[in-house]
Design a protein around this motif. Structure first.
Motif, PDB file in Angstrom:
ATOM      1  N   LEU A 154      51.653 106.357   2.137  1.00 56.60           N
ATOM      2  CA  LEU A 154      53.102 106.147   2.062  1.00 56.60           C
ATOM      3  C   LEU A 154      53.560 105.206   3.169  1.00 56.60           C
ATOM      4  O   LEU A 154      54.353 104.294   2.939  1.00 56.60           O
ATOM      5  CB  LEU A 154      53.845 107.478   2.161  1.00 56.60           C
ATOM      6  CG  LEU A 154      55.367 107.396   2.187  1.00 56.60           C
ATOM      7  CD1 LEU A 154      55.906 106.733   0.918  1.00 56.60           C
ATOM      8  CD2 LEU A 154      55.960 108.776   2.372  1.00 56.60           C
ATOM      9  N   ARG A 155      53.059 105.399   4.385  1.00 54.72           N
ATOM     10  CA  ARG A 155      53.427 104.503   5.493  1.00 54.72           C
ATOM     11  C   ARG A 155      53.031 103.068   5.161  1.00 54.72           C
ATOM     12  O   ARG A 155      53.791 102.127   5.396  1.00 54.72           O
ATOM     13  CB  ARG A 155      52.746 104.956   6.783  1.00 54.72           C
ATOM     14  CG  ARG A 155      53.363 106.188   7.382  1.00 54.72           C
ATOM     15  CD  ARG A 155      52.872 106.429   8.801  1.00 54.72           C
ATOM     16  NE  ARG A 155      51.435 106.373   8.930  1.00 54.72           N
ATOM     17  CZ  ARG A 155      50.636 107.417   9.119  1.00 54.72           C
ATOM     18  NH1 ARG A 155      51.153 108.612   9.232  1.00 54.72           N
ATOM     19  NH2 ARG A 155      49.335 107.264   9.219  1.00 54.72           N
ATOM     20  N   ASP A 156      51.826 102.886   4.602  1.00 51.14           N
ATOM     21  CA  ASP A 156      51.369 101.536   4.234  1.00 51.14           C
ATOM     22  C   ASP A 156      52.285 100.906   3.184  1.00 51.14           C
ATOM     23  O   ASP A 156      52.610  99.715   3.263  1.00 51.14           O
ATOM     24  CB  ASP A 156      49.928 101.579   3.721  1.00 51.14           C
ATOM     25  CG  ASP A 156      48.920 101.924   4.803  1.00 51.14           C
ATOM     26  OD1 ASP A 156      49.271 101.826   6.007  1.00 51.14           O
ATOM     27  OD2 ASP A 156      47.782 102.304   4.458  1.00 51.14           O
ATOM     28  N   GLN A 157      52.723 101.700   2.208  1.00 46.44           N
ATOM     29  CA  GLN A 157      53.616 101.186   1.163  1.00 46.44           C
ATOM     30  C   GLN A 157      54.959 100.770   1.749  1.00 46.44           C
ATOM     31  O   GLN A 157      55.499  99.713   1.406  1.00 46.44           O
ATOM     32  CB  GLN A 157      53.827 102.235   0.074  1.00 46.44           C
ATOM     33  CG  GLN A 157      52.612 102.503  -0.778  1.00 46.44           C
ATOM     34  CD  GLN A 157      52.824 103.656  -1.744  1.00 46.44           C
ATOM     35  OE1 GLN A 157      53.911 104.235  -1.811  1.00 46.44           O
ATOM     36  NE2 GLN A 157      51.784 103.998  -2.493  1.00 46.44           N
TER      37      GLN A 157
ATOM     38  N   LEU B 134      55.628  99.929   4.897  1.00 46.74           N
ATOM     39  CA  LEU B 134      55.441  98.738   5.731  1.00 46.74           C
ATOM     40  C   LEU B 134      55.276  97.484   4.885  1.00 46.74           C
ATOM     41  O   LEU B 134      55.817  96.423   5.220  1.00 46.74           O
ATOM     42  CB  LEU B 134      54.238  98.926   6.657  1.00 46.74           C
ATOM     43  CG  LEU B 134      54.457  99.904   7.807  1.00 46.74           C
ATOM     44  CD1 LEU B 134      53.154 100.154   8.554  1.00 46.74           C
ATOM     45  CD2 LEU B 134      55.517  99.383   8.754  1.00 46.74           C
ATOM     46  N   ALA B 135      54.537  97.571   3.785  1.00 47.03           N
ATOM     47  CA  ALA B 135      54.349  96.422   2.901  1.00 47.03           C
ATOM     48  C   ALA B 135      55.690  95.972   2.316  1.00 47.03           C
ATOM     49  O   ALA B 135      55.979  94.771   2.257  1.00 47.03           O
ATOM     50  CB  ALA B 135      53.367  96.769   1.783  1.00 47.03           C
ATOM     51  N   LYS B 136      56.525  96.921   1.913  1.00 49.51           N
ATOM     52  CA  LYS B 136      57.834  96.564   1.351  1.00 49.51           C
ATOM     53  C   LYS B 136      58.732  95.954   2.415  1.00 49.51           C
ATOM     54  O   LYS B 136      59.470  95.009   2.145  1.00 49.51           O
ATOM     55  CB  LYS B 136      58.491  97.781   0.716  1.00 49.51           C
ATOM     56  CG  LYS B 136      57.805  98.177  -0.576  1.00 49.51           C
ATOM     57  CD  LYS B 136      58.566  99.258  -1.294  1.00 49.51           C
ATOM     58  CE  LYS B 136      57.758  99.659  -2.507  1.00 49.51           C
ATOM     59  NZ  LYS B 136      58.457  99.513  -3.732  1.00 49.51           N
TER      60      LYS B 136
ATOM     61  N   HIS C 252      61.237  91.055   4.672  1.00 48.95           N
ATOM     62  CA  HIS C 252      61.493  90.283   5.893  1.00 48.95           C
ATOM     63  C   HIS C 252      60.231  89.497   6.274  1.00 48.95           C
ATOM     64  O   HIS C 252      59.589  89.794   7.273  1.00 48.95           O
ATOM     65  CB  HIS C 252      61.908  91.192   7.041  1.00 48.95           C
ATOM     66  CG  HIS C 252      63.107  92.012   6.761  1.00 48.95           C
ATOM     67  ND1 HIS C 252      64.379  91.492   6.773  1.00 48.95           N
ATOM     68  CD2 HIS C 252      63.251  93.320   6.416  1.00 48.95           C
ATOM     69  CE1 HIS C 252      65.238  92.446   6.456  1.00 48.95           C
ATOM     70  NE2 HIS C 252      64.586  93.552   6.224  1.00 48.95           N
ATOM     71  N   PRO C 253      59.879  88.473   5.491  1.00 45.85           N
ATOM     72  CA  PRO C 253      58.613  87.761   5.721  1.00 45.85           C
ATOM     73  C   PRO C 253      58.554  87.026   7.061  1.00 45.85           C
ATOM     74  O   PRO C 253      57.460  86.750   7.540  1.00 45.85           O
ATOM     75  CB  PRO C 253      58.528  86.768   4.545  1.00 45.85           C
ATOM     76  CG  PRO C 253      59.919  86.661   4.025  1.00 45.85           C
ATOM     77  CD  PRO C 253      60.618  87.943   4.368  1.00 45.85           C
TER      78      PRO C 253
END
Length: 80
Positions: free
Chosen positions: A65-68, A70-72, A77-78
């Motif tokens: 969930l943390r990875d998801q 952070l990815a979003k 905010h690229p």
């Protein structure tokens, strides 16, 4: 000692529960809570809520969930 009254006890309740009031205020509020069921109930609710929130803050999200999340965030905010 004199009873501090409901208004004062409720105003200082959060600080009382965190032991952030002086000894005199602490004693006055404790005495008031001992004799006032309404304020005692309010103190119990506040203490219970604080304890539940403290336990919840100790839990961590599953790594997936943390990875998801952070990815979003990175996709939104690229530049960061």
């Amino acid at each position: 000692m004199t009873d501090c009254g409901c208004e004062k006890a409720r105003r200082d309740l959060e600080e009382y529960l965190r032991n952030e009031v002086c000894k005199t205020k602490h004693s006055d509020i404790a005495e008031h809570l001992e004799h006032c069921p309404g304020c005692r109930d309010e103190a119990l609710v506040a203490r219970t809520l604080t304890d539940v929130l403290a336990r919840a803050c100790k839990e961590s999200a599953p790594e997936e969930l943390r990875d998801q999340v952070l990815a979003k965030l990175r996709a939104a905010h690229p530049a960061h």
